[in-house]
Design a protein around this motif. Structure first.
Motif, short mmCIF file in Angstrom:
data_model
loop_
_atom_site.label_atom_id
_atom_site.label_comp_id
_atom_site.label_asym_id
_atom_site.label_seq_id
_atom_site.Cartn_x
_atom_site.Cartn_y
_atom_site.Cartn_z
N UNK A 1 60.72 17.63 29.33
CA UNK A 1 59.88 18.69 29.87
C UNK A 1 60.31 19.01 31.31
N UNK A 2 60.44 20.29 31.61
CA UNK A 2 60.85 20.69 32.96
C UNK A 2 59.67 21.03 33.84
N UNK A 3 58.47 21.15 33.28
CA UNK A 3 57.28 21.42 34.07
C UNK A 3 56.08 20.81 33.40
N UNK A 4 55.00 20.67 34.15
CA UNK A 4 53.75 20.14 33.63
C UNK A 4 52.60 21.02 34.11
N UNK A 5 51.48 20.88 33.44
CA UNK A 5 50.32 21.69 33.77
C UNK A 5 49.76 21.25 35.12
N UNK A 6 49.73 22.21 36.07
CA UNK A 6 49.22 21.89 37.41
C UNK A 6 47.70 21.75 37.39
N UNK A 7 47.16 21.20 38.50
CA UNK A 7 45.71 21.02 38.57
C UNK A 7 44.98 22.36 38.50
N UNK A 8 45.47 23.36 39.23
CA UNK A 8 44.81 24.67 39.22
C UNK A 8 44.89 25.31 37.82
N UNK A 9 46.04 25.17 37.19
CA UNK A 9 46.20 25.75 35.86
C UNK A 9 45.31 25.04 34.84
N UNK A 10 45.21 23.69 35.01
CA UNK A 10 44.36 22.92 34.10
C UNK A 10 42.89 23.31 34.27
N UNK A 11 42.44 23.49 35.51
CA UNK A 11 41.04 23.87 35.75
C UNK A 11 40.76 25.27 35.20
N UNK A 12 41.70 26.17 35.38
CA UNK A 12 41.51 27.51 34.83
C UNK A 12 41.48 27.51 33.32
N UNK A 13 42.30 26.66 32.73
CA UNK A 13 42.34 26.56 31.27
C UNK A 13 41.04 25.99 30.72
N UNK A 14 40.56 24.90 31.35
CA UNK A 14 39.33 24.27 30.90
C UNK A 14 38.11 25.17 31.14
N UNK A 15 38.19 25.99 32.18
CA UNK A 15 37.07 26.88 32.48
C UNK A 15 37.12 28.20 31.71
N UNK A 16 38.19 28.41 30.93
CA UNK A 16 38.31 29.65 30.16
C UNK A 16 38.65 30.85 30.99
N UNK A 17 39.27 30.64 32.17
CA UNK A 17 39.58 31.76 33.04
C UNK A 17 40.98 32.31 32.92
N UNK A 18 41.80 31.73 32.04
CA UNK A 18 43.18 32.20 31.89
C UNK A 18 43.24 33.36 30.91
N UNK A 19 44.22 34.25 31.14
CA UNK A 19 44.42 35.33 30.18
C UNK A 19 45.02 34.75 28.90
N UNK A 20 44.92 35.44 27.77
CA UNK A 20 45.35 34.88 26.48
C UNK A 20 46.79 34.41 26.47
N UNK A 21 47.71 35.17 27.07
CA UNK A 21 49.12 34.79 27.04
C UNK A 21 49.36 33.48 27.79
N UNK A 22 48.74 33.33 28.96
CA UNK A 22 48.92 32.11 29.74
C UNK A 22 48.24 30.93 29.06
N UNK A 23 47.08 31.15 28.44
CA UNK A 23 46.40 30.08 27.72
C UNK A 23 47.24 29.59 26.55
N UNK A 24 47.89 30.52 25.84
CA UNK A 24 48.76 30.12 24.73
C UNK A 24 49.95 29.31 25.24
N UNK A 25 50.46 29.66 26.42
CA UNK A 25 51.58 28.91 27.00
C UNK A 25 51.16 27.48 27.33
#
Length: 267
Positions: A1-25
């Motif tokens: 793996x060349x990257x991992x889910x960052x803290x901000x990205x993880x919080x947005x994902x868990x809170x349902x604040x990501x757009x569909x394309x980013x959530x699928x990623x």
């Protein structure tokens, strides 16, 4: 793996604040990275369901303006989608009908002798549209729809109503432009309704195109007989209008009775 889910990205994902394309990623990464899954609540069943919801949201076709208008008028979403898929209601058919009506109006304004041509042609539009809207030879989705609860008479009646409404609106918009008295400009309405109902009633016995051809021929014979007699107005006179109204009422009752008994057309 060349990257991992960052803290901000993880919080947005868990809170349902990501757009569909980013959530699928993010979810694609979670499916392959054990380290990130350890920091995020991960359930395979929930992930699969989430993928299905996102796919439906991203892939599902967006309703067009006409479909949205039908929905706002109270038409169920599935029925609005079905009506917009009706072959007859394509832009090409609508353009052809509009062009034919415009030509008839222009001809009548140049020479009032062409007014009968408009009045005779207007009632033929709905059965012609019905013949082009239903059946395995004209509808690419016919076999697919045949396996649904809308198949048979219900589908035919639904599409016939859409075609009739569209034809009446187009012809009605053109009628006031005719160089004729107002009562005569609207004299095609009852014949149009009677011819359409006759087409639907006959379609229980023969295929829809044959039914449309038969009733069109009958109507042209009636109007032509009046024309040959030198009194074409008699085909649209009050006495004739009463006859068209009576025929339409009888045909409508027969269609309602047939539907109640569960009879279907031969399509």
């Amino acid at each position: 793996m060349t990257w991992h889910v960052s803290d901000d990205l993880r919080e947005g994902y868990l809170g349902g604040g990501l757009d569909p394309a980013l959530a699928m990623s993010v979810e694609t990464h979670l499916a392959r990275c054990a380290a990130c899954r350890a920091a995020v609540p991960y359930e395979p069943e929930w992930l699969e369901e989430s993928w299905r919801r996102l796919e439906a949201r991203l892939v599902a076709p967006r309703p067009g303006p006409a479909e949205r208008l039908l929905a706002r008028c109270g038409v169920p979403a599935h029925l609005a989608r079905l009506l917009m898929a009706t072959p007859t209601l394509s832009r090409a058919w609508l353009a052809a009908v509009g062009a034919a009506l415009a030509f008839a109006v222009l001809a009548a304004r140049v020479d009032p002798a062409f007014v009968p041509a408009f009045l005779v042609a207007a009632p033929v539009l709905p059965p012609a549209g019905i013949a082009l809207a239903y059946g395995p030879r004209v509808d690419p989705a016919y076999e697919l729809l045949a396996a649904t609860p809308l198949a048979g008479a219900r589908l035919l009646l639904t599409r016939a109503a859409a075609v009739l409404s569209t034809a009446v609106v187009l012809a009605g918009a053109a009628s006031p432009l005719l160089p004729a008295p107002p009562w005569l400009c609207a004299a095609w309405l009852l014949p149009s309704l009677a011819v359409t109902l006759a087409c639907l009633a006959l379609s229980r016995l023969v295929r829809v195109p044959l039914a449309a051809l038969a009733v069109t021929g009958l109507w042209l014979a009636v109007a032509g007989a009046a024309g040959f007699a030198g009194d074409w107005v008699s085909a649209f006179a009050p006495a004739a209008q009463i006859g068209y109204a009576a025929a339409a009422a009888v045909l409508l009752l027969r269609l309602r009775a047939a539907r109640t008994r569960g009879e279907t057309d031969t399509g």
